[in-house]
Design an enzyme around this catalytic site. Structure first.
Site, PDB file in Angstrom:
ATOM      1  CG  LEU A  47      -4.085  13.450  42.320  1.00 39.37           C
ATOM      2  CD1 LEU A  47      -4.595  13.343  43.750  1.00 39.37           C
ATOM      3  CD2 LEU A  47      -4.679  12.337  41.476  1.00 39.37           C
ATOM      4  CG  ASP A  48      -7.512  15.134  36.335  1.00 43.56           C
ATOM      5  OD1 ASP A  48      -6.543  15.776  35.904  1.00 43.56           O
ATOM      6  OD2 ASP A  48      -8.006  14.150  35.747  1.00 43.56           O
ATOM      7  N   PRO A  49      -8.602  18.154  39.500  1.00 38.37           N
ATOM      8  CG  PRO A  49      -9.079  20.356  38.859  1.00 38.37           C
ATOM      9  CD  PRO A  49      -8.523  19.060  38.336  1.00 38.37           C
ATOM     10  CG  LEU A  50     -13.782  17.012  38.827  1.00 34.09           C
ATOM     11  CD1 LEU A  50     -14.835  16.556  37.826  1.00 34.09           C
ATOM     12  CD2 LEU A  50     -14.415  17.929  39.866  1.00 34.09           C
ATOM     13  CB  ALA A  51      -8.540  12.967  41.106  1.00 32.04           C
TER      14      ALA A  51
END
Length: 301
Positions: A47-51
């Site tokens: 998962l992306d850091p901002l997700a």
């Protein structure tokens, strides 16, 4: 004197983590592994850091089931911010193009069928895909031109949850390898405007959903047996696969890597992928051919 080395435990199971915002998947795995003092850990899908949202973290023997969970269906809820495209196709990147066009809900819903089914999708240049051995995001950050070829992905469904002039919230059900950032970018372009992902939450990965997710705060607040009780069993990773139940003799043979003949009126004759259990525990994953269960990967649960 240095502190005594922390003893690692041979603990197995799944932590269905609701990953917090602004934390990498690697950081989340490291934190969970430390909390459980686990000897081995991994995750089933970055998962992306901002997700935020479902990051299945496998401990011990559950790491052997990561491929099955990774291949499972994903559900994402995401917001598109209309009017600007960014280098990363999300809110982290620099704005590279703008538009005054704001699509109506009717126009958006009219183009959604173009993006469902088996479609070709161009991944974001800020992705972990490799080009000549280098990560695309490393090349992009170094200022190099990055060209990624479109790839086939499966998108089962897209629904509009909320629509506004500046932001729209959608839900997508899709297969492995789908980039929601690319979907947002391409939807905007199909509507004659620009857009990027401003919010992203993964609500499901294979058998794991928001309903059973735990937070880092919950894990940190629990101790000992209470924390261990928050683990889902290794078998939870296989709930979407057919189960073959073995007796004690069959389980012993399979644990040694041997095929076993399945008996009984309901015994399957052919099966491409399944898992075998004994007394509720995972014994192996494998297939059935000519009435025999053929183990591919054996578990020591």
């Amino acid at each position: 004197m240095s502190a005594p080395k922390r003893v690692k435990r041979p603990i197995s199971g799944w932590v269905v983590l609701n990953k917090p915002y602004d934390m990498t998947s690697t950081q989340a795995v490291g934190k969970v592994r430390w909390l459980f003092a686990a000897a081995k850990a991994g995750h089933a899908g970055t998962l992306d850091p901002l997700a935020t949202g479902i990051l299945p973290i496998a401990l011990g023997e559950a790491t052997k089931a990561v491929p099955q969970v990774q291949d499972g269906t994903k559900v994402y809820r995401f917001a598109i911010k209309w009017g600007s495209a960014t280098t990363t196709d999300d809110a982290e990147g620099a704005v590279i193009a703008t538009s005054d066009v704001r699509p109506s809900r009717e126009a958006l819903e009219a183009v959604l069928p173009q993006f469902t089914g088996a479609v070709m999708q161009r991944p974001p240049i800020f992705s972990a895909l490799k080009i000549a051995g280098e990560r695309a995001y490393d090349l992009a950050r170094a200022g190099e031109a990055v060209e990624l070829e479109p790839r086939p992905v499966d998108i089962d469904a897209i629904a509009v949850l909320e629509h506004g002039a500046e932001h729209t919230m959608l839900e997508v059900t899709c297969g492995k390898g789908t980039y929601v950032r690319s979907l947002a970018r391409d939807l905007a372009e199909a509507l004659g405007t620009r857009g990027h992902v401003s919010l992203l939450h993964r609500a499901a990965v294979g058998p794991f959903t928001d309903a059973e997710a735990v937070t880092l705060e919950q894990l940190e607040a629990a101790e000992g047996a209470q924390r261990d009780a928050l683990l889902a069993p290794v078998a939870a990773g296989f709930s979407e696969l057919p189960e073959i139940r073995l007796d004690a003799l069959q389980a012993s043979a399979v644990r040694h890597g041997n095929p076993v003949l399945l008996t009984g009126a309901a015994a399957p004759v052919q099966m491409d992928e399944c898992w075998a259990s004994f007394a509720g525990g995972v014994v192996a994953t494998g297939s059935v051919a000519y009435g025999q269960f053929q183990p591919r990967r054996v578990f020591n649960t």
